[in-house]
Structures are given as C-alpha cells and as structure tokens.
Design a protein around this motif. Structure first.
Motif, PDB file in Angstrom:
ATOM      1  N   GLN A 191      28.508 -16.297  65.892  1.00 35.63           N
ATOM      2  CA  GLN A 191      27.457 -17.306  66.018  1.00 35.63           C
ATOM      3  C   GLN A 191      27.152 -18.018  64.708  1.00 35.63           C
ATOM      4  OE1 GLN A 191      23.828 -15.620  67.592  1.00 35.63           O
ATOM      5  NE2 GLN A 191      24.158 -16.515  69.599  1.00 35.63           N
ATOM      6  N   GLU A 229      28.242 -20.150  72.819  1.00 34.64           N
ATOM      7  CA  GLU A 229      27.839 -19.084  71.897  1.00 34.64           C
ATOM      8  C   GLU A 229      26.351 -19.077  71.593  1.00 34.64           C
ATOM      9  OE1 GLU A 229      31.895 -20.280  70.097  1.00 34.64           O
ATOM     10  OE2 GLU A 229      30.574 -20.979  71.692  1.00 34.64           O
ATOM     11  N   ASN A 230      25.683 -20.227  71.739  1.00 34.11           N
ATOM     12  CA  ASN A 230      24.284 -20.329  71.345  1.00 34.11           C
ATOM     13  C   ASN A 230      23.372 -19.747  72.416  1.00 34.11           C
ATOM     14  OD1 ASN A 230      24.991 -21.582  68.933  1.00 34.11           O
ATOM     15  ND2 ASN A 230      24.997 -23.609  69.868  1.00 34.11           N
ATOM     16  N   LEU A 277      29.524 -11.546  69.288  1.00 29.94           N
ATOM     17  CA  LEU A 277      28.786 -12.808  69.240  1.00 29.94           C
ATOM     18  C   LEU A 277      28.007 -12.968  67.944  1.00 29.94           C
ATOM     19  CD1 LEU A 277      27.330 -13.509  72.800  1.00 29.94           C
ATOM     20  CD2 LEU A 277      28.829 -14.962  71.441  1.00 29.94           C
ATOM     21  N   ARG A 278      27.400 -11.888  67.467  1.00 28.22           N
ATOM     22  CA  ARG A 278      26.630 -11.954  66.217  1.00 28.22           C
ATOM     23  C   ARG A 278      27.525 -12.386  65.053  1.00 28.22           C
ATOM     24  NH1 ARG A 278      21.527 -10.534  66.295  1.00 28.22           N
ATOM     25  NH2 ARG A 278      20.784  -8.970  67.778  1.00 28.22           N
ATOM     26  N   ARG A 293      24.636 -22.564  61.893  1.00 26.28           N
ATOM     27  CA  ARG A 293      24.301 -22.317  63.297  1.00 26.28           C
ATOM     28  C   ARG A 293      24.302 -23.617  64.091  1.00 26.28           C
ATOM     29  NH1 ARG A 293      21.237 -17.696  64.381  1.00 26.28           N
ATOM     30  NH2 ARG A 293      21.689 -18.253  66.545  1.00 26.28           N
TER      31      ARG A 293
END
Length: 384
Positions: free
Chosen positions: A105, A77-78, A101-102, A152
């Motif tokens: 994440q 995901e990063n 993804l946003r 994150r």
C-alpha cells in the motif's frame, strides 16, 4: 469446500472494472459474490449477487462487509487493512493477506522491502512531506531530475511526477513521498505471477507496455514482449523472487524497467488482476481473472501460455470531454479482424479516465500491432 452452486460467498472489496471482469468468471462457475464499493454506479453492481455501498477505508464498513463472506479478496489496494486483519484473525480467509497489503500500500514501504530482500530497483529517498525535498536539493543529497511518487493513494498515473525544477515541486501535494532516481530504460515490462495457498505457482509471459507520455498511463500492452529470450527469462526470474519474498496468494503483477544495458529493475507491484494482464481474456488459455479465482480458492492453477499474440489498447477519456460517455466509431473497430472491445460501464467520461479496453489477437505480432494502431486512431471516447 464446495464453491460452485453452493452457499459459499466470495467477498470482493472494490467494485470497479477489475471486479466486473472478475465477475465474468464467478458467473461462469456459479460462485456467489458480494461486492463493496463507495459508488452506487459501480461497474460491478449489475453482475454480482449482492451489492453493498460504503467507504473502503472505513474500518466498520469493511469489517461488517467481510463478515458476510467466506473468502475476501480485493480489486483495489486502497482499503482498510486493519479491518481485513481483524477478519483474518477471526478465521475469514483474506487474499492477498493484510500483511502483503501493508507492504504494498505504501510505496516507501514497498521500496524498502525490495532493498531488504535484495530485489533490484531504482535508488530512492523517503520523505515524510514533499516540502522536505527542497532542503535535500539544497544540501546536495538529491538532484534534478527525479521521479516524485506519493507514498499512498496513487493510481492510473496519479501521484507520479517527473520533477525537473523547483517549479515542478510547487504544484505537488505536501504528503509522504519518495524521490526516485531517473532510470534510463529502453522498455517497460510486466510479469504476472499466480500463487495459491499451497504454494503452487504459475507465471505468465513477459509483456511490454507502451505509455502515454503526458498521462503516465499504459496505452498498449503487447504479449509476448518484443525482447530477447534471455531478458524475458531474467524478468520472470525476478518476478518469481518478488512473489516468493512477499508470499502473496492470488495474482501479483510485477512492473519492471529494462535499462539501456539490459538490467531488470522492479518498479512497483500490484497484488490483484492488473491492466497489464487484460490481453489474457482473449489471448491466453487461462485469463488472469479466472487464474486469480483459482489461486485464492486453492484450486489447480491454469495454463498461462498464450494461444496467439495479444495486444491491449486502453480506452481512456479524450481530452476536452466531460460528461455522459459516447464511444465514437466503435462499430468501425468491430469490423476489424481479431478485435474485441470491453466497456467498463462507467457512465461519465473525463480526460484520461479509463473507460474500457480493446484486445487485438492475431497469429502475427506485427499485424496485431498494426491493427492496434488503427484501433487507437479510430475509436474516440467523448461525451455528448
């Protein structure tokens, strides 16, 4: 579009073990693959058609890589979502979508998404910095114990800590984070949902996960989960609700808690093939990696049912060992019935680093679990 033995190119952002196992399936179907990863020793390098080395968080690197592909997917995901968004705007298909993804994440954003969509999850408090937590405790808006999670860049147990005292706070990085209510649970479960662009959906059986108490990593994944059918049905129902709400394409792994009173709470999700689905390579009619390909290429989804009971044992670096890896006693586990080791291709081991996994298949779940224990106690991931 003709994907097979053609000029079509699938781009994979990330070249770790998940990408390597996805490449088993692209090679089976003769799909041309290009891979981007920061490491020149990435596990994917030996199996893809084209390999590019670069920073996954750098806009230009990800954007220029993505322009070489017809469809782009991820195995981590990063990544730079802005670059994926621009690629999507320019007509390149990106799955999962940058929008998905946003949401995923950032764990704080992910938790707010659950709340907004009435998806059951543990209560939490969001903090811009870890240093703000002490004030919240002083003001009695938060109390020990709780689970601290970095918003994150957490993975494989990193970025998660059970906080029982002020001393536990002192060792945490001062980053955006959440403090999550401790959930008294009896089981940790997971469900993988596959969805293609047309909206076709397939759901895998519920699996049960047993975690290492110190490393916060999965040690065993057991399929099917040893739970009542009603609980399994509820877990799948909630996973499907998450899938529908987030409108992903590809695979979505939904990790959940089964509380002491049998309520199902969503913990977190991953929009890609997942550790909880590795058992499917040997145990399922359609393994999770083939299913991910079918989903992102808008092909018919495969049968998600299991042929036999399957248990996965993670192979992680033993404590006290750093350096060139040795899989001690691997020949001994290969003598056991129904045992298949998977080696990820990482040349250097360190404590708790994921180096591979072993799948045990058996028609009898109790026997499979016994063999899994023997495997865990036999093989050791050490260094020279």
């Amino acid at each position: 579009m003709n994907y097979f033995s053609s000029g079509f190119k699938l781009g994979i952002v990330g070249g770790g073990q998940l990408g390597k196992m996805l490449l088993y399936e692209t090679r089976k179907f003769d799909i041309h693959t290009i891979v981007l990863d920061p490491s020149d020793d990435a596990p994917c390098k030996i199996a893809c058609n084209e390999f590019y080395q670069g920073d996954l968080m750098d806009f230009d690197t990800v954007y220029e890589f993505g322009k070489k592909a017809d469809v782009v997917t991820i195995e981590i995901e990063n990544v730079n979502v802005d670059a994926l968004e621009k690629l999507e705007d320019e007509g390149i298909k990106v799955f999962p979508s940058p929008k998905t993804l946003r949401t995923i994440q950032n764990k704080a954003t992910q938790k707010l998404f659950y709340k907004d969509n009435e998806i059951p999850a543990a209560d939490f408090t969001r903090f811009a910095y870890t240093s703000e937590i002490e004030s919240a405790i002083s003001n009695k808006t938060l109390e020990f114990p709780f689970v601290w999670k970095s918003a994150r860049f957490g993975y494989d147990g990193q970025g998660v800590k059970v906080v029982k005292s002020y001393a536990d706070l002192d060792v945490l990085p001062n980053v955006e984070c959440i403090a999550e209510e401790m959930v008294p649970f009896k089981n940790e479960l997971a469900v993988i949902v596959a969805r293609n662009p047309e909206g076709s959906i397939a759901v895998y059986p519920v699996v049960e996960m047993e975690f290492h108490p110190e490393a916060n990593q999965v040690e065993y994944v057991i399929c099917p989960a040893r739970i009542n059918p009603e609980i399994a049905e509820e877990a799948q129902k909630i996973a499907l609700k998450v899938s529908e709400s987030i409108n992903h394409v590809g695979l979505l792994a939904v990790e959940m808690f089964q509380t002491q009173n049998d309520t199902i709470l969503v913990n977190e999700v991953a929009p890609r093939p997942h550790n909880s689905g590795h058992y499917s390579i040997e145990a399922s009619y359609t393994n999770q990696f083939e299913q991910h390909l079918r989903a992102i290429l808008n092909l018919p989804l495969g049968n998600t049912q299991s042929k036999v009971a399957g248990i996965m044992v993670n192979l992680v670096g033993a404590e006290g060992y750093n350096g060139p890896v040795i899989y001690k006693h691997i020949e001994d586990i290969m003598k056991m019935d129904g045992v298949t080791p998977h080696i990820y291709g990482k040349k250097e081991t360190r404590p708790f680093r994921k180096m591979g996994h072993v799948t045990i298949v058996n028609e009898n779940m109790a026997e499979a679990r016994k063999i899994a224990q023997d495997v865990k106690e036999t093989i050791k991931v050490i260094s020279k």
